[in-house]
Design a protein around this motif. Sequence first.
Motif, PDB file in Angstrom:
ATOM      1  N   ASP A   1      36.560  21.801  -9.322  1.00 47.41           N
ATOM      2  CA  ASP A   1      35.754  22.680 -10.178  1.00 47.41           C
ATOM      3  C   ASP A   1      35.491  23.961  -9.398  1.00 47.41           C
ATOM      4  O   ASP A   1      35.785  24.053  -8.193  1.00 47.41           O
ATOM      5  N   ALA A   2      34.979  24.962 -10.081  1.00 50.20           N
ATOM      6  CA  ALA A   2      34.689  26.232  -9.422  1.00 50.20           C
ATOM      7  C   ALA A   2      33.666  27.006 -10.235  1.00 50.20           C
ATOM      8  O   ALA A   2      33.481  26.756 -11.432  1.00 50.20           O
ATOM      9  N   HIS A   3      32.994  27.936  -9.583  1.00 51.28           N
ATOM     10  CA  HIS A   3      32.162  28.931 -10.252  1.00 51.28           C
ATOM     11  C   HIS A   3      32.859  30.276 -10.100  1.00 51.28           C
ATOM     12  O   HIS A   3      33.253  30.659  -8.988  1.00 51.28           O
ATOM     13  N   LEU A   4      32.992  30.983 -11.219  1.00 53.35           N
ATOM     14  CA  LEU A   4      33.655  32.273 -11.198  1.00 53.35           C
ATOM     15  C   LEU A   4      32.900  33.251 -12.075  1.00 53.35           C
ATOM     16  O   LEU A   4      32.460  32.898 -13.177  1.00 53.35           O
ATOM     17  N   ILE A   5      32.749  34.470 -11.588  1.00 50.66           N
ATOM     18  CA  ILE A   5      32.141  35.543 -12.389  1.00 50.66           C
ATOM     19  C   ILE A   5      33.278  36.417 -12.912  1.00 50.66           C
ATOM     20  O   ILE A   5      34.067  36.957 -12.142  1.00 50.66           O
ATOM     21  N   ASP A   6      33.359  36.483 -14.229  1.00 50.33           N
ATOM     22  CA  ASP A   6      34.486  37.185 -14.833  1.00 50.33           C
ATOM     23  C   ASP A   6      34.190  38.664 -15.024  1.00 50.33           C
ATOM     24  O   ASP A   6      33.130  39.176 -14.619  1.00 50.33           O
ATOM     25  N   VAL A   7      35.128  39.359 -15.649  1.00 48.28           N
ATOM     26  CA  VAL A   7      35.037  40.807 -15.793  1.00 48.28           C
ATOM     27  C   VAL A   7      33.842  41.225 -16.661  1.00 48.28           C
ATOM     28  O   VAL A   7      33.387  42.370 -16.591  1.00 48.28           O
ATOM     29  N   HIS A   8      33.297  40.306 -17.478  1.00 44.49           N
ATOM     30  CA  HIS A   8      32.130  40.601 -18.306  1.00 44.49           C
ATOM     31  C   HIS A   8      30.816  40.225 -17.617  1.00 44.49           C
ATOM     32  O   HIS A   8      29.751  40.352 -18.226  1.00 44.49           O
ATOM     33  N   GLY A   9      30.905  39.753 -16.376  1.00 43.50           N
ATOM     34  CA  GLY A   9      29.699  39.359 -15.650  1.00 43.50           C
ATOM     35  C   GLY A   9      29.203  37.972 -16.010  1.00 43.50           C
ATOM     36  O   GLY A   9      28.089  37.597 -15.649  1.00 43.50           O
ATOM     37  N   ARG A  10      30.024  37.188 -16.687  1.00 42.87           N
ATOM     38  CA  ARG A  10      29.613  35.831 -17.059  1.00 42.87           C
ATOM     39  C   ARG A  10      29.908  34.867 -15.913  1.00 42.87           C
ATOM     40  O   ARG A  10      30.948  34.970 -15.253  1.00 42.87           O
ATOM     41  N   LEU A  11      29.008  33.922 -15.694  1.00 43.98           N
ATOM     42  CA  LEU A  11      29.209  32.879 -14.688  1.00 43.98           C
ATOM     43  C   LEU A  11      29.842  31.677 -15.383  1.00 43.98           C
ATOM     44  O   LEU A  11      29.249  31.074 -16.273  1.00 43.98           O
ATOM     45  N   LEU A  12      31.063  31.333 -14.965  1.00 42.70           N
ATOM     46  CA  LEU A  12      31.839  30.295 -15.628  1.00 42.70           C
ATOM     47  C   LEU A  12      32.143  29.145 -14.676  1.00 42.70           C
ATOM     48  O   LEU A  12      32.414  29.372 -13.494  1.00 42.70           O
ATOM     49  N   ASN A  13      32.124  27.916 -15.212  1.00 37.12           N
ATOM     50  CA  ASN A  13      32.661  26.781 -14.470  1.00 37.12           C
ATOM     51  C   ASN A  13      34.023  26.428 -15.060  1.00 37.12           C
ATOM     52  O   ASN A  13      34.542  27.132 -15.923  1.00 37.12           O
ATOM     53  N   ARG A  14      34.602  25.323 -14.598  1.00 38.73           N
ATOM     54  CA  ARG A  14      35.958  24.963 -15.050  1.00 38.73           C
ATOM     55  C   ARG A  14      36.029  24.820 -16.568  1.00 38.73           C
ATOM     56  O   ARG A  14      36.959  25.331 -17.207  1.00 38.73           O
ATOM     57  N   LYS A  15      35.038  24.154 -17.141  1.00 43.16           N
ATOM     58  CA  LYS A  15      35.053  23.928 -18.588  1.00 43.16           C
ATOM     59  C   LYS A  15      34.975  25.240 -19.342  1.00 43.16           C
ATOM     60  O   LYS A  15      35.707  25.462 -20.322  1.00 43.16           O
ATOM     61  N   LEU A  16      34.109  26.141 -18.898  1.00 39.01           N
ATOM     62  CA  LEU A  16      33.917  27.405 -19.612  1.00 39.01           C
ATOM     63  C   LEU A  16      35.084  28.374 -19.422  1.00 39.01           C
ATOM     64  O   LEU A  16      35.422  29.133 -20.325  1.00 39.01           O
ATOM     65  N   MET A  17      35.685  28.358 -18.212  1.00 38.85           N
ATOM     66  CA  MET A  17      36.788  29.311 -17.976  1.00 38.85           C
ATOM     67  C   MET A  17      38.095  28.837 -18.596  1.00 38.85           C
ATOM     68  O   MET A  17      38.975  29.649 -18.872  1.00 38.85           O
ATOM     69  N   GLY A  18      38.241  27.529 -18.802  1.00 40.70           N
ATOM     70  CA  GLY A  18      39.480  27.008 -19.365  1.00 40.70           C
ATOM     71  C   GLY A  18      40.514  26.712 -18.290  1.00 40.70           C
ATOM     72  O   GLY A  18      40.457  27.247 -17.170  1.00 40.70           O
ATOM     73  N   GLU A  19      41.475  25.863 -18.624  1.00 37.72           N
ATOM     74  CA  GLU A  19      42.431  25.371 -17.630  1.00 37.72           C
ATOM     75  C   GLU A  19      43.397  26.439 -17.137  1.00 37.72           C
ATOM     76  O   GLU A  19      43.846  26.385 -15.994  1.00 37.72           O
ATOM     77  N   ASP A  20      43.734  27.422 -17.963  1.00 37.78           N
ATOM     78  CA  ASP A  20      44.653  28.469 -17.503  1.00 37.78           C
ATOM     79  C   ASP A  20      44.045  29.286 -16.364  1.00 37.78           C
ATOM     80  O   ASP A  20      44.703  29.539 -15.348  1.00 37.78           O
ATOM     81  N   LEU A  21      42.820  29.721 -16.542  1.00 41.86           N
ATOM     82  CA  LEU A  21      42.159  30.506 -15.495  1.00 41.86           C
ATOM     83  C   LEU A  21      41.857  29.640 -14.281  1.00 41.86           C
ATOM     84  O   LEU A  21      42.014  30.088 -13.140  1.00 41.86           O
ATOM     85  N   PHE A  22      41.449  28.399 -14.501  1.00 43.83           N
ATOM     86  CA  PHE A  22      41.200  27.485 -13.385  1.00 43.83           C
ATOM     87  C   PHE A  22      42.488  27.273 -12.591  1.00 43.83           C
ATOM     88  O   PHE A  22      42.460  27.231 -11.355  1.00 43.83           O
TER      89      PHE A  22
END
Length: 533
Positions: free
Chosen positions: A204-225
Amino acid sequence: MVPSRSSILSILVVLLLSPFIVSLPIQDRFLKCLSKYSDTSFPFSTVLYTPQNSSFTTVLQSSAQNLRFTSPSVPKPEFIFTPLQESHIQAVVICSKQLGIHLRVRSGGHDYEGLSYVSEIEKPFVVVDLAKLRSISVDIEHNSAWVQVGVTNGELYYRISEKSKTHGFPAGTCTSLGMGGHISGGAYGAMLRKYGLGADNVVDAHLIDVHGRLLNRKLMGEDLFWAIRGGAGGSFGIVTAWKLKLVPVPSTVTVFTVTKTLEQGATKILYRWQEIADKLDEDLFIKVLIQTANVTSQGKRTIATSYNSLFLGDARRLLQIMQRSFPELGLTRKDCIETNWINSTVFMALLQNNTPPEVFLQRKDPNRRYFKAKSDYAKKPVSEKALEGLWEKLFEVESPLVVFTPYGGMMSQISESQTPFPHRKGTKFMILYYTGWQDAKENVAKHIDWTRMVYNYMKPYVSKNPREAYANYRDLDLGMNNNSNTSFVEASAFGTKYFKDNFYRLVHVKTKVDPDNFFRHEQSIPPLPLHMR
């Protein structure tokens, strides 16, 4: 009308101060925006360093591992921002995007070309330094750990060892690597033949995307993960934490270093190593460090090949395997050191004997130097004659280093497309070419030219179509983006070397999550041009 002396002085003062007049509003607007988008009244000015701050240079150089990029002539950021929590980074992304500020993001500063803290083509720029994101939460019961990206891999090893003597993590042997960039590019180490890469063991991971959203694996989706686990840093967002799968290690492991010179048959022994290194028991990792050495007091030089090894087991079983598979090395019981896993990481980091693992908590690399490096992947053994030609090249500089790192084992079992890191089945070993120096007055071109010359010499003996390279051994010689209008065609020159066919999937992910190419640098993944979307 001739201007007065006072008028001339006034004009000179304005000209001298103009950089500050231009840059100060950027900082003021940035701080004002951060306050607007943060849900706290945090004093952001306390974690923002400008060239006018006395500590600016100290912070900038704190984790700049390649001293080539600390010289006064190298472009410096408008300011450095050192966030303390994820919400700070969210605000940074939103505000940088609104204000048109170009970001460089650094965790450990090991980027070989300094791209995490230097920008030659995008100016002005700022550095977001993640070194203060240093939380580690080890969960032995569930064989996992949450690790923030400012943590070094050495710190992670130490914190795991505090909780368990029979758990570890398969990442790098250099223990000052920031976990952000290290895993983003793959993360190989002494257990890669048993457990694969660090990136292969992220769940799993925490990532802040270009919109400033904090995403985990489920929220970012498998392609980005998929993309962030080996697709290299700086293209898709800002990773702030990884959830890692810990791996079992025996309570007793064995390490050794055995050195053979040319006079001791080094060339034939190394050829034999090439034949069998990827076929050895997957518990056994033997890399080879190749350097020049003096053999007489008169300074006669030779080639020294040092076989540096970790075996996940005791010395008795190791000796049985070596006698059966690689007797040419002549390993004896007195060469073998039985220890535990955490002390083996000290040994494999090439630190002095009896160095306590607490040294990892200092977060320092004692071997910071000026350097240039390049990488290759070998699919078949390099002939003895070709090796002899390589030795002649090594004699041409003072401190050359070539490292052969074995593959096989788990690396051959994982599909090329499982992560962006494609160098898997069919790879016998990876090669690093490196030259370093300590004196800032050294002729830099001489060293860079040497690495290019050795790289060109090795072309017939390594992978082809493409000639593969390791993304974490960043090399701008392979090609680079020229500006924010990144060319897909230009980027494919280096992208296919680092990622092979996975480059095209990375481009599609980039197009989906960052179509305007906000996260970019000289070797970032480009989005597709508008006419191809």
